[in-house]
Design a protein around this motif. Structure first.
Motif, PDB file in Angstrom:
ATOM      1  N   ASN A 176      22.814 -94.405  14.241  1.00 32.90           N
ATOM      2  CA  ASN A 176      22.355 -94.950  12.718  1.00 32.90           C
ATOM      3  C   ASN A 176      21.130 -94.287  12.734  1.00 32.90           C
ATOM      4  OD1 ASN A 176      23.822 -96.634  11.547  1.00 32.90           O
ATOM      5  ND2 ASN A 176      23.254 -98.177  13.097  1.00 32.90           N
ATOM      6  N   ARG A 177      20.076 -94.192  13.753  1.00 35.38           N
ATOM      7  CA  ARG A 177      18.707 -93.363  13.840  1.00 35.38           C
ATOM      8  C   ARG A 177      19.122 -91.905  13.192  1.00 35.38           C
ATOM      9  NH1 ARG A 177      14.075 -92.776  11.636  1.00 35.38           N
ATOM     10  NH2 ARG A 177      12.449 -91.660  12.825  1.00 35.38           N
ATOM     11  N   ALA A 178      20.027 -91.153  13.850  1.00 36.34           N
ATOM     12  CA  ALA A 178      20.198 -89.941  13.630  1.00 36.34           C
ATOM     13  C   ALA A 178      20.709 -89.537  12.369  1.00 36.34           C
ATOM     14  CB  ALA A 178      21.348 -89.253  14.588  1.00 36.34           C
ATOM     15  N   CYS A 179      21.512 -90.544  11.672  1.00 35.05           N
ATOM     16  CA  CYS A 179      21.882 -90.606  10.292  1.00 35.05           C
ATOM     17  C   CYS A 179      20.879 -90.613   9.503  1.00 35.05           C
ATOM     18  CB  CYS A 179      22.885 -91.681  10.104  1.00 35.05           C
ATOM     19  SG  CYS A 179      23.694 -91.665   8.608  1.00 35.05           S
ATOM     20  N   VAL A 184      24.465 -85.210  10.117  1.00 36.58           N
ATOM     21  CA  VAL A 184      25.773 -85.522   9.662  1.00 36.58           C
ATOM     22  C   VAL A 184      26.614 -86.296  10.412  1.00 36.58           C
ATOM     23  CG1 VAL A 184      26.530 -83.128   9.952  1.00 36.58           C
ATOM     24  CG2 VAL A 184      27.793 -84.719   8.101  1.00 36.58           C
ATOM     25  N   TYR A 185      26.673 -85.865  11.736  1.00 38.67           N
ATOM     26  CA  TYR A 185      27.408 -86.445  12.680  1.00 38.67           C
ATOM     27  C   TYR A 185      27.011 -87.848  13.268  1.00 38.67           C
ATOM     28  CZ  TYR A 185      29.345 -81.606  12.466  1.00 38.67           C
ATOM     29  OH  TYR A 185      30.254 -80.467  12.067  1.00 38.67           O
ATOM     30  N   GLY A 186      25.843 -87.971  13.040  1.00 38.08           N
ATOM     31  CA  GLY A 186      25.280 -89.268  13.529  1.00 38.08           C
ATOM     32  C   GLY A 186      25.742 -90.283  12.576  1.00 38.08           C
ATOM     33  N   CYS A 187      25.874 -89.751  11.318  1.00 35.28           N
ATOM     34  CA  CYS A 187      26.577 -90.671  10.180  1.00 35.28           C
ATOM     35  C   CYS A 187      28.078 -90.958  10.570  1.00 35.28           C
ATOM     36  CB  CYS A 187      26.248 -90.160   8.864  1.00 35.28           C
ATOM     37  SG  CYS A 187      24.592 -89.927   8.322  1.00 35.28           S
TER      38      CYS A 187
END
Length: 230
Positions: A176-179, A184-187
């Motif tokens: 979630n934090r990466a998103c 994009v791949y975090g999402c």
């Protein structure tokens, strides 16, 4: 008007750039200004394309002045052997580590690189140090560096194979934090976890929102690549 440069005059532009180089050199070596040294390195790299001199300036500014951005860029030179420096991941690791702890514009990038090099062991004894990798990924993630957040997410998805417990709730937290930071791949990973109920209760609405966000980010990335190639 006096003082303005006619950028259509090749000789005038050359004189301007030469004077700029002299000014940066004076700032670096006479005024002992670390920012002046960084400007000189950028000038030698971007304008003069003299990578050997660039490497010398970066080394001077990193070792003498402890300038974080210069240490980071010098680390990059050691990764590829650019500018006549040794191609050595241990030397690169040392530069990235110094940049990470010094702070500055590229410090979070440097912390991430330390994480990468400890994660696969290339800069150390050849053995991965997952604990150290996690520490530096966490530092970079906290500083807003999305790839580190994503790497932490994947580490917790893999779990035992990486040397510590699998934890899907933490994997989701970091995805979630990466998103949020535009990864994009975090999402995509977070969307899948909400869809399957991994690390959280199933939430189809949240899964669709994150899937849509992933598609938007991917589309924006492709658009930037197309524009760059025009």
């Amino acid at each position: 008007m006096a003082g303005l440069i006619n950028f259509e005059d090749e000789n005038e532009v050359k004189q301007f750039l030469d004077n700029l180089g002299l000014e940066y050199r004076f700032q670096c070596y006479k005024e002992n200004d670390p920012e002046g040294c960084q400007r000189l390195a950028d000038y030698m790299e971007g304008v003069k394309k003299d990578y050997e001199v660039t490497a010398q300036v970066l080394k001077y500014n990193c070792e003498k002045n402890g300038h974080g951005e210069s240490c980071y860029k010098l680390g990059g030179y050691h990764v590829t052997g650019k500018g006549g420096v040794s191609k050595c991941l241990k030397a690169a690791y040392s530069c990235f580590l110094r940049s990470c702890h010094t702070g500055g514009k590229k410090s979070m990038d440097a912390c991430h690189n330390v994480g990468l090099l400890t994660h696969d062991g290339r800069a150390m004894t050849g053995e991965p140090d997952v604990k150290a990798a996690r520490e530096y990924y966490e530092k970079a993630c906290a500083g807003g560096f999305a790839p580190s957040c994503f790497n932490l997410s994947t580490m917790f998805i893999k779990g035992d194979s990486e040397g510590f417990a699998r934890d899907m709730s933490l994997a989701l937290e970091y995805a979630n934090r990466a998103c949020e930071l535009g990864h994009v791949y975090g999402c995509a990973n977070a969307s899948r976890m909400y869809k399957l109920g991994d690390g959280t209760e199933k939430n189809e609405k949240k899964a669709e929102e994150l899937k849509k966000r992933a598609k938007e980010l991917y589309g924006a990335k492709k658009e930037r690549q197309l524009k760059f190639g025009e």
